[in-house]
Design a protein around this motif. Sequence first.
Motif, PDB file in Angstrom:
ATOM      1  N   ARG A 114     -72.226  91.413  45.293  1.00 46.95           N
ATOM      2  CA  ARG A 114     -71.325  90.970  44.387  1.00 46.95           C
ATOM      3  C   ARG A 114     -70.186  91.204  44.498  1.00 46.95           C
ATOM      4  N   ALA A 115     -69.085  90.294  44.994  1.00 42.31           N
ATOM      5  CA  ALA A 115     -67.752  91.275  44.605  1.00 42.31           C
ATOM      6  C   ALA A 115     -67.267  91.762  43.321  1.00 42.31           C
ATOM      7  N   VAL A 116     -67.053  93.530  43.252  1.00 48.05           N
ATOM      8  CA  VAL A 116     -66.730  93.847  42.319  1.00 48.05           C
ATOM      9  C   VAL A 116     -65.055  93.873  40.758  1.00 48.05           C
ATOM     10  N   TYR A 117     -64.036  93.286  42.002  1.00 42.14           N
ATOM     11  CA  TYR A 117     -62.789  93.194  41.517  1.00 42.14           C
ATOM     12  C   TYR A 117     -62.662  91.569  41.578  1.00 42.14           C
ATOM     13  N   ASN A 118     -62.195  90.744  40.920  1.00 41.93           N
ATOM     14  CA  ASN A 118     -61.416  89.301  40.711  1.00 41.93           C
ATOM     15  C   ASN A 118     -60.058  89.235  40.661  1.00 41.93           C
ATOM     16  N   PRO A 119     -59.758  88.498  41.798  1.00 40.95           N
ATOM     17  CA  PRO A 119     -58.247  88.422  42.054  1.00 40.95           C
ATOM     18  C   PRO A 119     -58.233  87.743  40.355  1.00 40.95           C
ATOM     19  N   GLU A 120     -57.101  88.223  39.917  1.00 41.55           N
ATOM     20  CA  GLU A 120     -55.771  88.125  39.035  1.00 41.55           C
ATOM     21  C   GLU A 120     -54.622  86.884  39.179  1.00 41.55           C
ATOM     22  N   LEU A 121     -54.501  85.861  38.233  1.00 45.12           N
ATOM     23  CA  LEU A 121     -53.300  85.507  37.915  1.00 45.12           C
ATOM     24  C   LEU A 121     -52.729  85.388  36.621  1.00 45.12           C
ATOM     25  N   GLY A 122     -50.774  85.018  37.244  1.00 50.11           N
ATOM     26  CA  GLY A 122     -50.105  85.915  35.587  1.00 50.11           C
ATOM     27  C   GLY A 122     -49.084  84.839  36.257  1.00 50.11           C
ATOM     28  N   LEU A 123     -48.641  83.755  35.189  1.00 45.37           N
ATOM     29  CA  LEU A 123     -47.365  82.692  35.015  1.00 45.37           C
ATOM     30  C   LEU A 123     -46.729  83.352  33.410  1.00 45.37           C
ATOM     31  N   ASN A 124     -45.409  83.105  33.703  1.00 46.39           N
ATOM     32  CA  ASN A 124     -44.682  83.610  33.001  1.00 46.39           C
ATOM     33  C   ASN A 124     -43.052  82.793  32.653  1.00 46.39           C
ATOM     34  N   TYR A 125     -42.366  82.467  31.946  1.00 44.89           N
ATOM     35  CA  TYR A 125     -41.488  81.310  31.688  1.00 44.89           C
ATOM     36  C   TYR A 125     -40.685  81.985  30.713  1.00 44.89           C
ATOM     37  N   ASN A 129     -37.024  81.381  28.965  1.00 45.59           N
ATOM     38  CA  ASN A 129     -35.994  80.867  28.167  1.00 45.59           C
ATOM     39  C   ASN A 129     -34.711  81.973  27.966  1.00 45.59           C
ATOM     40  N   ALA A 130     -33.552  81.291  28.656  1.00 44.27           N
ATOM     41  CA  ALA A 130     -32.245  82.188  28.645  1.00 44.27           C
ATOM     42  C   ALA A 130     -31.215  81.211  28.896  1.00 44.27           C
ATOM     43  N   ASP A 131     -30.249  81.622  28.754  1.00 37.20           N
ATOM     44  CA  ASP A 131     -28.702  81.260  29.354  1.00 37.20           C
ATOM     45  C   ASP A 131     -29.111  80.643  30.313  1.00 37.20           C
ATOM     46  N   THR A 132     -29.889  81.380  31.651  1.00 35.25           N
ATOM     47  CA  THR A 132     -30.794  80.692  32.862  1.00 35.25           C
ATOM     48  C   THR A 132     -32.003  81.347  32.304  1.00 35.25           C
ATOM     49  N   ASP A 133     -32.939  79.900  32.910  1.00 32.98           N
ATOM     50  CA  ASP A 133     -34.371  80.095  32.290  1.00 32.98           C
ATOM     51  C   ASP A 133     -34.683  80.963  34.055  1.00 32.98           C
ATOM     52  N   SER A 134     -35.811  80.780  33.546  1.00 28.98           N
ATOM     53  CA  SER A 134     -36.595  82.100  34.759  1.00 28.98           C
ATOM     54  C   SER A 134     -38.143  81.484  35.033  1.00 28.98           C
ATOM     55  N   TYR A 135     -38.582  81.718  36.598  1.00 29.76           N
ATOM     56  CA  TYR A 135     -40.003  80.965  36.455  1.00 29.76           C
ATOM     57  C   TYR A 135     -40.719  82.129  37.462  1.00 29.76           C
ATOM     58  N   SER A 136     -41.803  82.792  36.791  1.00 28.00           N
ATOM     59  CA  SER A 136     -42.409  83.518  38.153  1.00 28.00           C
ATOM     60  C   SER A 136     -43.649  83.266  37.951  1.00 28.00           C
ATOM     61  N   LEU A 137     -44.786  83.425  38.846  1.00 33.23           N
ATOM     62  CA  LEU A 137     -46.177  83.522  39.628  1.00 33.23           C
ATOM     63  C   LEU A 137     -46.221  84.567  40.488  1.00 33.23           C
ATOM     64  N   GLY A 138     -47.515  84.514  39.612  1.00 36.37           N
ATOM     65  CA  GLY A 138     -48.034  86.209  40.187  1.00 36.37           C
ATOM     66  C   GLY A 138     -48.619  86.611  40.252  1.00 36.37           C
ATOM     67  N   LEU A 139     -50.044  86.719  42.034  1.00 38.24           N
ATOM     68  CA  LEU A 139     -51.473  86.696  42.148  1.00 38.24           C
ATOM     69  C   LEU A 139     -51.624  88.550  42.567  1.00 38.24           C
ATOM     70  N   SER A 140     -53.040  89.405  41.705  1.00 34.33           N
ATOM     71  CA  SER A 140     -53.116  90.402  42.286  1.00 34.33           C
ATOM     72  C   SER A 140     -54.462  90.297  42.376  1.00 34.33           C
ATOM     73  N   GLN A 141     -54.658  91.432  43.501  1.00 31.37           N
ATOM     74  CA  GLN A 141     -56.135  91.591  43.384  1.00 31.37           C
ATOM     75  C   GLN A 141     -56.049  93.363  43.703  1.00 31.37           C
ATOM     76  N   THR A 142     -57.490  93.750  43.418  1.00 29.18           N
ATOM     77  CA  THR A 142     -57.744  95.082  42.549  1.00 29.18           C
ATOM     78  C   THR A 142     -58.792  95.406  44.764  1.00 29.18           C
ATOM     79  N   LEU A 143     -58.110  96.626  45.055  1.00 33.14           N
ATOM     80  CA  LEU A 143     -59.463  95.883  46.714  1.00 33.14           C
ATOM     81  C   LEU A 143     -60.523  97.355  46.567  1.00 33.14           C
ATOM     82  N   ASP A 144     -61.473  96.736  47.022  1.00 33.64           N
ATOM     83  CA  ASP A 144     -62.915  97.948  46.638  1.00 33.64           C
ATOM     84  C   ASP A 144     -62.544  98.988  47.709  1.00 33.64           C
ATOM     85  N   TRP A 145     -61.909  99.916  47.299  1.00 30.82           N
ATOM     86  CA  TRP A 145     -61.904 101.281  47.846  1.00 30.82           C
ATOM     87  C   TRP A 145     -62.774 102.092  49.168  1.00 30.82           C
ATOM     88  N   GLY A 146     -63.019 102.215  47.149  1.00 34.20           N
ATOM     89  CA  GLY A 146     -64.859 103.348  46.930  1.00 34.20           C
ATOM     90  C   GLY A 146     -65.704 102.617  47.130  1.00 34.20           C
TER      91      GLY A 146
END
Length: 485
Positions: free
Chosen positions: A115-126, A128-145
Motif C-alpha cells: 500500500r502507499a506509504v504516504y497519504n496526501p495532506e489537505l490544509g484549510l486556513n481562514y 479574519n482581519a481588515d481584509t479577510d483571507s482564505y487559503s487552501l493547500g494540498l501536499s503529497q510526500t513522494l516515496d523517493w526511496g
Amino acid sequence: MNKTTLARTLACLFRSGLLSCGLVLAAGLLAFALAAENDTLDVFLETNALETKAPEAEVFKAQSLGLPAKETDAPYVAFGQWLPALLTQFNQLPEVQAQLTRQQQAELAIQAADRAVYNPELGLNYQNADTDSYSLGLSQTLDWGDKRGVATKRAELEAQILFADIGLERNQMLAERLLALAEQAQSRKALTFAEQQLRFTKAQLGIAKQRLAAGDLSNVELQLMQLELATNTADYALAEQAALVADGKVIELLGDNNLAFSEFIKEIHVFATQAKQAPAPELGTSKSALPALASAYQQVLLARVNAMQVKADKSADPSISLGAEKEGSDNKLGVGVSIPLQVRNNYSELQAVADKGIAIAEQGYLARERVLTAKQKHVLYALPRLLERYQDWRELVQVSGAKAAKSLSQQWQAGDVSTSEYLQSRRQLAASYLVGLNLETAIYQSWLTWMGESGQLMPFLNGTAEQISQAPSHMPNAAARTVNQ
C-alpha cells in the motif's frame, strides 16, 4: 522311558480329560516317548498332522517359542490406503488449524505492505482581519526511496520464512505422531508375545505336573516351572502397562486410540535405496534438497532486504505542495517543494549494522547446512545397516529360532534336557524376539526423526503414496505386518 511309565502317563491323561481337549499335547508326549526308544518321531508327526487341524499344529509349534503362529504373507497395506484417513485426522488438530490461520495472517501482511506509504495532506486556513483571507493547500510526500517496494519484499520474505517454518513444524508434528503409532504397534506385539508366553508356560506347567506324577520330573524342576510362570505373569503385566502408556500417547497426540495404521518398514527400505542411488547434488548439500534449509536461506535474503529498508527509511523523501489563497480581491496560487537535509545525521551507522546482519545470516545458513548435511550422512550410513540387521534377525527368528525351539521343547519333554537348561534356552529365544522389536522401533525412530527434522517427511509421503499403493499385494515380513484398525 519304559512302557509301564508310558502306559501310566496315557492313563492319567485320559482320566484328566486332557486327551479330549488337547490332542496336540497328549500326542506330543506319546511322540517323545516313542522317540526315546526309536527314531520314529518324524513319522509320528506326519501321521499326527493328518489328525490335527493345521492351524492348531502351527500354533503348537509356534508356542514352543512363545511367538505367534507362523504367518503366511499377509496383505500389504500401502500408504495410499491408510495415510489419507490419518492425515485427515491430523489436519483437524487445533495446532494445525492455528498454523493455517498464521498462513492467512502472513498473506494479509503482504497485502498491507503493498500500500502507499504516504497519504496526501489537505490544509484549510481562514484569517479574519481588515481584509479577510482564505487559503487552501494540498501536499503529497513522494516515496523517493521506494519504501513501499522494500516493505512488500520484506513482507513476502517474512511470509516465505513463516511458511517454511510451518512446513518444518508440521513435518515434525507428523513424524512425532507416526512414531507414536509405530511404538503403539510395537507395544501391542510385545503384549501379544507376553500373553502367548504366559499361556504356553501354563501349558508346560501342566505337562510338568503330569511328568511329576509319572516320576519323570523332580519336585525342584516343577518349582522352577512355577517360578517361570510367575516371571511370565510379571512380564505380561509390564507389557500391558507399556501398551497402555503407548495408547495414552497416541490419544494425547491424535485424540483417538484406534486409527488406521500399517507398519512401513518396506517404505523405509525404499527411501534408503533411493537415497543411496541418488547423485550427490540430491543428497541434501544444496538448499533445494532439504526443505529444512529453506527458512535459513530466506533469512539471508531477509537480511539483505533489511539493509535495503534501512536505506529506504532514511532516504530524503521530498514533499510537493499546492496552495490557493484569496486575500480581499487578490487571488494567489503557490507551489512548494521541501526536501529533508541529512546534515547532522546521515544514518551510516544504521546501514553498517544492517550490513553486518547479512554476514550473520549467511554464517547461520552455512552452520545449519553443515549440521543437517552431517546428520543426513549419518542417517544414510546407519539406516541401511539397521535394515540389514533387521532382515538378518527376521530370518533367524522365523527359521532357525523356530526350529531350535521345537527341538528344545521335544528334548525337554523327552527328558533329554533338564528343566533349568530348557527354561534358560527359552528365555534366550524370547529375548531374541524382543530384541527384534526394539530394532524395528529403532529403525522407525531414526528414520522418522530425521525426516521430520529435515522437512522431507510430507514431500516423501505425498510423492510415494500413489506409487507404493500400486506395489504387490503381499509382503514377506514377519515382524512388520500387523494393522491396527
